[in-house]
Motif scaffolding. Structure first.
Motif, PDB file in Angstrom:
ATOM      1  N   VAL A  13       0.862  -1.177   0.000  1.00 19.48           N
ATOM      2  CA  VAL A  13       0.000   0.000   0.000  1.00 19.48           C
ATOM      3  C   VAL A  13       0.900   1.229   0.000  1.00 19.48           C
ATOM      4  O   VAL A  13       1.797   1.345   0.829  1.00 19.48           O
ATOM      5  CB  VAL A  13      -0.944   0.014   1.229  1.00 19.48           C
ATOM      6  N   ARG A  14       0.656   2.142  -0.939  1.00 23.74           N
ATOM      7  CA  ARG A  14       1.468   3.363  -1.036  1.00 23.74           C
ATOM      8  C   ARG A  14       0.618   4.623  -1.001  1.00 23.74           C
ATOM      9  O   ARG A  14       1.028   5.667  -1.500  1.00 23.74           O
ATOM     10  CB  ARG A  14       2.311   3.323  -2.308  1.00 23.74           C
ATOM     11  N   SER A  15      -0.549   4.518  -0.399  1.00 22.34           N
ATOM     12  CA  SER A  15      -1.404   5.688  -0.215  1.00 22.34           C
ATOM     13  C   SER A  15      -2.309   5.407   0.985  1.00 22.34           C
ATOM     14  O   SER A  15      -3.151   4.511   0.941  1.00 22.34           O
ATOM     15  CB  SER A  15      -2.242   5.944  -1.471  1.00 22.34           C
ATOM     16  N   PHE A  16      -2.104   6.171   2.040  1.00 20.37           N
ATOM     17  CA  PHE A  16      -2.798   5.910   3.295  1.00 20.37           C
ATOM     18  C   PHE A  16      -3.780   7.025   3.644  1.00 20.37           C
ATOM     19  O   PHE A  16      -3.531   8.199   3.374  1.00 20.37           O
ATOM     20  CB  PHE A  16      -1.782   5.743   4.433  1.00 20.37           C
ATOM     21  N   GLY A  67       1.602   9.413   3.333  1.00 21.41           N
ATOM     22  CA  GLY A  67       0.468   9.878   4.130  1.00 21.41           C
ATOM     23  C   GLY A  67       0.208   9.047   5.371  1.00 21.41           C
ATOM     24  O   GLY A  67      -0.774   9.269   6.083  1.00 21.41           O
ATOM     25  N   SER A  68       1.079   8.099   5.678  1.00 20.96           N
ATOM     26  CA  SER A  68       0.899   7.215   6.831  1.00 20.96           C
ATOM     27  C   SER A  68       0.993   7.982   8.144  1.00 20.96           C
ATOM     28  O   SER A  68       1.759   8.935   8.269  1.00 20.96           O
ATOM     29  CB  SER A  68       1.959   6.119   6.812  1.00 20.96           C
ATOM     30  N   GLN A  69       0.253   7.511   9.114  1.00 23.37           N
ATOM     31  CA  GLN A  69       0.290   8.059  10.477  1.00 23.37           C
ATOM     32  C   GLN A  69       1.114   7.167  11.410  1.00 23.37           C
ATOM     33  O   GLN A  69       1.166   7.405  12.605  1.00 23.37           O
ATOM     34  CB  GLN A  69      -1.137   8.172  11.025  1.00 23.37           C
ATOM     35  N   LEU A 105       1.835  -9.356   7.616  1.00 19.88           N
ATOM     36  CA  LEU A 105       0.716 -10.295   7.522  1.00 19.88           C
ATOM     37  C   LEU A 105      -0.302 -10.053   8.639  1.00 19.88           C
ATOM     38  O   LEU A 105      -1.515 -10.074   8.407  1.00 19.88           O
ATOM     39  CB  LEU A 105       1.229 -11.731   7.547  1.00 19.88           C
ATOM     40  N   ALA A 106       0.185  -9.816   9.851  1.00 20.65           N
ATOM     41  CA  ALA A 106      -0.721  -9.515  10.964  1.00 20.65           C
ATOM     42  C   ALA A 106      -1.501  -8.236  10.679  1.00 20.65           C
ATOM     43  O   ALA A 106      -2.707  -8.155  10.950  1.00 20.65           O
ATOM     44  CB  ALA A 106       0.063  -9.384  12.270  1.00 20.65           C
ATOM     45  N   ALA A 107      -0.824  -7.232  10.122  1.00 21.10           N
ATOM     46  CA  ALA A 107      -1.485  -5.975   9.786  1.00 21.10           C
ATOM     47  C   ALA A 107      -2.617  -6.226   8.788  1.00 21.10           C
ATOM     48  O   ALA A 107      -3.743  -5.759   8.972  1.00 21.10           O
ATOM     49  CB  ALA A 107      -0.472  -4.977   9.220  1.00 21.10           C
ATOM     50  N   ARG A 108      -2.330  -6.982   7.758  1.00 23.62           N
ATOM     51  CA  ARG A 108      -3.355  -7.247   6.732  1.00 23.62           C
ATOM     52  C   ARG A 108      -4.539  -8.002   7.308  1.00 23.62           C
ATOM     53  O   ARG A 108      -5.692  -7.733   6.972  1.00 23.62           O
ATOM     54  CB  ARG A 108      -2.760  -8.008   5.547  1.00 23.62           C
ATOM     55  N   GLU A 109      -4.251  -8.925   8.203  1.00 20.96           N
ATOM     56  CA  GLU A 109      -5.323  -9.708   8.833  1.00 20.96           C
ATOM     57  C   GLU A 109      -6.347  -8.801   9.526  1.00 20.96           C
ATOM     58  O   GLU A 109      -7.545  -9.087   9.515  1.00 20.96           O
ATOM     59  CB  GLU A 109      -4.719 -10.678   9.853  1.00 20.96           C
ATOM     60  N   ILE A 110      -5.885  -7.694  10.081  1.00 21.43           N
ATOM     61  CA  ILE A 110      -6.782  -6.803  10.824  1.00 21.43           C
ATOM     62  C   ILE A 110      -7.120  -5.520  10.048  1.00 21.43           C
ATOM     63  O   ILE A 110      -7.561  -4.540  10.634  1.00 21.43           O
ATOM     64  CB  ILE A 110      -6.201  -6.476  12.221  1.00 21.43           C
ATOM     65  N   GLY A 111      -6.913  -5.558   8.741  1.00 18.00           N
ATOM     66  CA  GLY A 111      -7.345  -4.451   7.896  1.00 18.00           C
ATOM     67  C   GLY A 111      -6.403  -3.274   7.795  1.00 18.00           C
ATOM     68  O   GLY A 111      -6.796  -2.192   7.354  1.00 18.00           O
ATOM     69  N   ILE A 112      -5.160  -3.461   8.178  1.00 15.27           N
ATOM     70  CA  ILE A 112      -4.146  -2.400   8.095  1.00 15.27           C
ATOM     71  C   ILE A 112      -3.251  -2.695   6.901  1.00 15.27           C
ATOM     72  O   ILE A 112      -2.767  -3.820   6.738  1.00 15.27           O
ATOM     73  CB  ILE A 112      -3.300  -2.336   9.390  1.00 15.27           C
ATOM     74  N   GLY A 113      -2.992  -1.685   6.083  1.00 15.02           N
ATOM     75  CA  GLY A 113      -2.104  -1.820   4.941  1.00 15.02           C
ATOM     76  C   GLY A 113      -0.662  -1.568   5.341  1.00 15.02           C
ATOM     77  O   GLY A 113      -0.380  -0.996   6.396  1.00 15.02           O
ATOM     78  N   SER A 114       0.251  -1.987   4.474  1.00 15.18           N
ATOM     79  CA  SER A 114       1.672  -1.831   4.795  1.00 15.18           C
ATOM     80  C   SER A 114       2.516  -1.775   3.536  1.00 15.18           C
ATOM     81  O   SER A 114       2.113  -2.241   2.480  1.00 15.18           O
ATOM     82  CB  SER A 114       2.151  -2.998   5.668  1.00 15.18           C
ATOM     83  N   VAL A 115       3.690  -1.199   3.705  1.00 13.80           N
ATOM     84  CA  VAL A 115       4.742  -1.298   2.702  1.00 13.80           C
ATOM     85  C   VAL A 115       6.071  -1.350   3.460  1.00 13.80           C
ATOM     86  O   VAL A 115       6.319  -0.547   4.364  1.00 13.80           O
ATOM     87  CB  VAL A 115       4.719  -0.141   1.664  1.00 13.80           C
ATOM     88  N   MET A 116       6.878  -2.344   3.108  1.00  7.17           N
ATOM     89  CA  MET A 116       8.217  -2.467   3.681  1.00  7.17           C
ATOM     90  C   MET A 116       9.184  -1.766   2.742  1.00  7.17           C
ATOM     91  O   MET A 116       9.160  -1.993   1.540  1.00  7.17           O
ATOM     92  CB  MET A 116       8.602  -3.934   3.817  1.00  7.17           C
ATOM     93  N   VAL A 117      10.037  -0.918   3.304  1.00 10.15           N
ATOM     94  CA  VAL A 117      10.966  -0.128   2.501  1.00 10.15           C
ATOM     95  C   VAL A 117      12.394  -0.381   2.978  1.00 10.15           C
ATOM     96  O   VAL A 117      12.680  -0.283   4.170  1.00 10.15           O
ATOM     97  CB  VAL A 117      10.636   1.380   2.618  1.00 10.15           C
ATOM     98  N   GLY A 144      -0.868   1.717   7.833  1.00  2.54           N
ATOM     99  CA  GLY A 144      -2.050   2.563   7.934  1.00  2.54           C
ATOM    100  C   GLY A 144      -3.218   1.973   7.181  1.00  2.54           C
ATOM    101  O   GLY A 144      -3.137   0.899   6.590  1.00  2.54           O
ATOM    102  N   TYR A 145      -4.305   2.715   7.219  1.00  2.00           N
ATOM    103  CA  TYR A 145      -5.496   2.310   6.481  1.00  2.00           C
ATOM    104  C   TYR A 145      -5.344   2.746   5.031  1.00  2.00           C
ATOM    105  O   TYR A 145      -5.040   3.911   4.756  1.00  2.00           O
ATOM    106  CB  TYR A 145      -6.743   2.942   7.106  1.00  2.00           C
TER     107      TYR A 145
END
Length: 176
Positions: A13-16, A67-69, A105-117, A144-145
């Motif tokens: 995810v690259r837009s939060f 835009g992540s918090q 993976l845990a983030a996605r399970e609970i509806g949170i998006g992520s990007v590893m950089v 973030g969402y």
């Protein structure tokens, strides 16, 4: 949810949205990283959770945050590294990758998006967050969402190489 279904649903995810990640969800994500396996259980991770606006701006000096918090600075303690004696390969970066993957993976399970950089300036992070020399900033995990939702879980059939192009049985072969 079955693991493979969850793995297929995880996407970059690259837009939060401008919505903070709740403490309970953040704690869940951090716990997933905490239980991740590491070589010889050395647990080299040192994670700085960044949520304050001023500190997000510090991270932005090293890389954009979309835009992540919430940004996690995933660092590796180099003082007790496990080194493979045959070629001096350090297990620490592998450990950080496993830990970060568990958290994504845990983030996605609970509806949170992520990007590893990994493509960020570690010297800026080191300076802005007063990180000692023996602690190595290794990855940023931006959370973030998603502003525009998640990608289709079935995208892998067209976006990935066929399985047979990446798997070899019993020996290495360029023609696989």
């Amino acid at each position: 949810m079955k693991f493979l279904d969850l793995a297929k649903q995880r996407c970059t995810v690259r837009s939060f949205a401008e919505q903070p990640v709740e403490k309970e969800k953040l704690d869940y994500i951090l716990e997933a990283g905490h239980v991740a396996p590491t070589a010889c259980n050395k647990q080299p991770q040192r994670i700085i959770v960044v949520q304050k606006t001023d500190n997000i701006r510090k991270v932005q000096k090293a890389y954009k945050t979309f835009g992540s918090q919430c940004v996690m600075i995933i660092c590796r303690d180099t003082r007790d590294a496990l080194i493979r004696p045959f070629d001096n390969k350090c297990s620490g970066d592998l450990d950080i990758g496993i830990i970060t993957d568990h958290m994504m993976l845990a983030a996605r399970e609970i509806g949170i998006g992520s990007v590893m950089v990994g493509l960020f300036d570690p010297q800026i992070i080191r300076k802005e967050f007063t990180i000692p020399k023996y602690i190595e900033p290794t990855a940023l995990l931006i959370l973030g969402y998603p502003k525009n939702g998640f990608l289709d879980a079935n995208r892998h059939t067209t976006e990935r190489k066929p399985l047979q192009a990446t798997i070899m049985m019993e020996e290495y072969s360029e023609n696989s």
